[in-house]
Design a protein around this motif. Structure first.
Motif, PDB file in Angstrom:
ATOM      1  N   LEU A 153       0.921  -1.130   0.231  1.00  0.00           N
ATOM      2  CA  LEU A 153       0.032   0.287   0.155  1.00  0.00           C
ATOM      3  C   LEU A 153       0.387   1.341   0.084  1.00  0.00           C
ATOM      4  CD1 LEU A 153      -2.622  -1.251   2.837  1.00  0.00           C
ATOM      5  CD2 LEU A 153      -3.517  -0.527   0.217  1.00  0.00           C
ATOM      6  N   PHE A 154       1.821   1.208   0.804  1.00  0.00           N
ATOM      7  CA  PHE A 154       3.142   2.434   1.151  1.00  0.00           C
ATOM      8  C   PHE A 154       3.931   3.139  -0.184  1.00  0.00           C
ATOM      9  CE2 PHE A 154       7.192   3.818   1.132  1.00  0.00           C
ATOM     10  CZ  PHE A 154       7.062   5.018   1.989  1.00  0.00           C
ATOM     11  N   ILE A 155       4.077   1.641  -1.055  1.00  0.00           N
ATOM     12  CA  ILE A 155       4.427   2.130  -2.463  1.00  0.00           C
ATOM     13  C   ILE A 155       3.426   2.426  -3.289  1.00  0.00           C
ATOM     14  CG2 ILE A 155       5.574   0.520  -4.465  1.00  0.00           C
ATOM     15  CD1 ILE A 155       7.331   0.858  -1.908  1.00  0.00           C
ATOM     16  N   GLN A 156       2.358   1.337  -3.221  1.00  0.00           N
ATOM     17  CA  GLN A 156       1.994   1.975  -4.849  1.00  0.00           C
ATOM     18  C   GLN A 156       0.764   3.651  -4.168  1.00  0.00           C
ATOM     19  OE1 GLN A 156      -2.492  -0.259  -3.958  1.00  0.00           O
ATOM     20  NE2 GLN A 156      -1.221  -1.876  -3.713  1.00  0.00           N
ATOM     21  N   ILE A 157       1.143   4.193  -2.820  1.00  0.00           N
ATOM     22  CA  ILE A 157       0.922   5.768  -2.523  1.00  0.00           C
ATOM     23  C   ILE A 157       1.608   7.002  -2.519  1.00  0.00           C
ATOM     24  CG2 ILE A 157       0.202   7.573  -0.675  1.00  0.00           C
ATOM     25  CD1 ILE A 157      -1.405   4.776   0.636  1.00  0.00           C
ATOM     26  N   LYS A 158       3.663   6.053  -2.615  1.00  0.00           N
ATOM     27  CA  LYS A 158       4.551   7.454  -2.756  1.00  0.00           C
ATOM     28  C   LYS A 158       4.797   7.018  -4.529  1.00  0.00           C
ATOM     29  CE  LYS A 158       5.413   8.995   0.455  1.00  0.00           C
ATOM     30  NZ  LYS A 158       5.317  10.699   0.246  1.00  0.00           N
ATOM     31  N   HIS A 159       4.524   6.042  -4.777  1.00  0.00           N
ATOM     32  CA  HIS A 159       4.904   5.474  -5.954  1.00  0.00           C
ATOM     33  C   HIS A 159       6.647   5.996  -6.114  1.00  0.00           C
ATOM     34  CE1 HIS A 159       3.868   3.630  -9.784  1.00  0.00           C
ATOM     35  NE2 HIS A 159       4.653   4.644 -10.778  1.00  0.00           N
ATOM     36  N   PRO A 160       7.336   5.796  -5.543  1.00  0.00           N
ATOM     37  CA  PRO A 160       8.890   5.782  -5.888  1.00  0.00           C
ATOM     38  C   PRO A 160       9.105   5.384  -7.291  1.00  0.00           C
ATOM     39  CG  PRO A 160       8.443   3.782  -4.300  1.00  0.00           C
ATOM     40  CD  PRO A 160       7.285   4.564  -4.728  1.00  0.00           C
ATOM     41  N   LYS A 161       9.746   6.594  -8.205  1.00  0.00           N
ATOM     42  CA  LYS A 161      10.578   6.671  -9.139  1.00  0.00           C
ATOM     43  C   LYS A 161      11.894   5.944  -9.166  1.00  0.00           C
ATOM     44  CE  LYS A 161       8.214  10.097 -11.636  1.00  0.00           C
ATOM     45  NZ  LYS A 161       7.792  11.409 -12.182  1.00  0.00           N
TER      46      LYS A 161
END
Length: 365
Positions: A92-100
């Motif tokens: 969920l965290f990765i989906q929200i922050k969507h780090p490049k």
């Protein structure tokens, strides 16, 4: 002999059973890094009486559970979010922050890299130096945190090195990252096993920094991976709201909620676990340090990383020698930057630890 292509996670007992023809019930897993005391006695004694809880939905907000966790970790329960294992919260965290672009301090656990890749981002490793016992060099890390990095991932204490970053250094890292608009995700799965947890945990820092999320769970310290209960601590209320908005309802079942509340309150079990790991960590490392054919990296967590110095002996050899006796260690060659010279094993009961030490030391004469 184990095949080169066969690498086993601590939960891969079925594979071991097939290849070595050893019943999984007869295997002691020194690879899983799980509390050797097993589940909380209070949980074992009382959970069956709570079975009727499954006839109704759990509280959608999990308020009672979050308050219990808040009391356990000494923080505001409003800064806590719970999930179906820490893996749900990472996702969920990765989906929200969507780090490049993310930097991971490694060698370390591989699930972070997978989640970032699924989100379309890329990840690089900041390599810990073996010469410094895999302890972090702050100046070197500072140089690697370039303007295009938007996420830093730290496992603390780290798996598999069992090294740790003290919270005074974590504060410096957060200051640097705050200036460069980098978010920091800290996995504290193993911090409760540390000798002085208060010097390592970053939870107090969540009161002052809004660019940090801390992950924890019950799989290792509370020996309950099958319950799939994880939690995160974060002082960034906007981020917590966004996670809650995306999170599916009732991902934690009613019995897991009750179990969590019981375990986090079992102070006697928590103390016994810390005392056992502390004494066995010291005893085992003192014994291993007398062997000239290995290098022992000082452990903070409930497991130790060892480098094999003896020629013609590999991690696969030691794995094979141990598993034939029903003892499963970790061949670390699948971790970034490590090879067939490295093994990892956790601390179990004194009797089982002695069995493993005998096999390892005889193999390394």
């Amino acid at each position: 002999m184990i095949k080169h292509s066969d690498h086993f996670h601590g939960s891969d007992l079925e594979k071991i059973e097939q290849i070595y023809r050893i019943k999984k019930e007869d295997i002691t897993s020194f690879s899983a890094n799980v509390n050797p005391l097993g589940i909380s006695p209070e949980l074992r004694k009382t959970l069956a009486d709570k079975i009727d809880a499954i006839t109704s939905y759990p509280d959608r907000e999990y308020t009672s559970l979050r308050k219990c966790i808040g009391n356990y970790v000494n923080t505001d329960f409003n800064h806590i979010i719970v999930g179906n294992g820490s893996t749900e919260l990472i996702s969920l965290f990765i989906q929200i922050k969507h780090p490049k672009k993310a930097i991971m301090i490694g060698p370390t656990y591989s699930e972070y890299e997978r989640e970032i890749s699924l989100g379309g981002g890329s990840s690089l490793y900041y390599r810990l130096d073996e010469e410094s016992d895999f302890n972090l060099d702050m100046k070197s890390l500072d140089n690697e945190l370039k303007p295009d990095v938007d996420l830093l991932i730290i496992c603390n204490p780290n798996n598999p090195t069992s090294s740790a970053i003290k919270n005074e250094d974590m504060r410096k890292i957060l200051d640097i990252c705050k200036q460069r608009d980098i978010f920091v995700m800290v996995d504290e799965t193993y911090v409760e096993f540390a000798e002085d947890m208060n010097l390592i945990t970053s939870i107090p820092l969540t009161e002052y920094y809004n660019n940090i999320l801390i992950l924890r769970g019950i799989s290792k310290f509370f020996a309950a991976p099958g319950l799939r209960l994880g939690y995160a601590i974060c002082g960034n209320e906007d981020l917590l709201k966004e996670i809650n908005k995306r999170k599916n309802p009732w991902t934690i079942n009613s019995l897991a909620v009750i179990a969590g509340e019981i375990m986090f309150s079992d102070e006697e079990y928590i103390l016994r676990t810390k005392e056992l790991i502390s004494s066995e960590r010291t005893r085992i490392c003192n014994t291993l340090n007398k062997c000239d054919n290995i290098k022992v990296f000082p452990p903070v967590a409930n497991f130790v990383l060892i480098k094999i110095l003896k020629e013609n002996i590999t991690a696969r050899d030691l794995f094979d020698n141990a598993i034939k006796k029903g003892l499963m260690i970790r061949d670390c060659s699948t971790f970034p930057f490590l090879d067939q010279q490295y093994i990892r094993f956790c601390f179990m009961s004194p009797e089982k630890n002695d069995e493993l030490l005998k096999i390892l030391l005889e193999s390394l004469k």
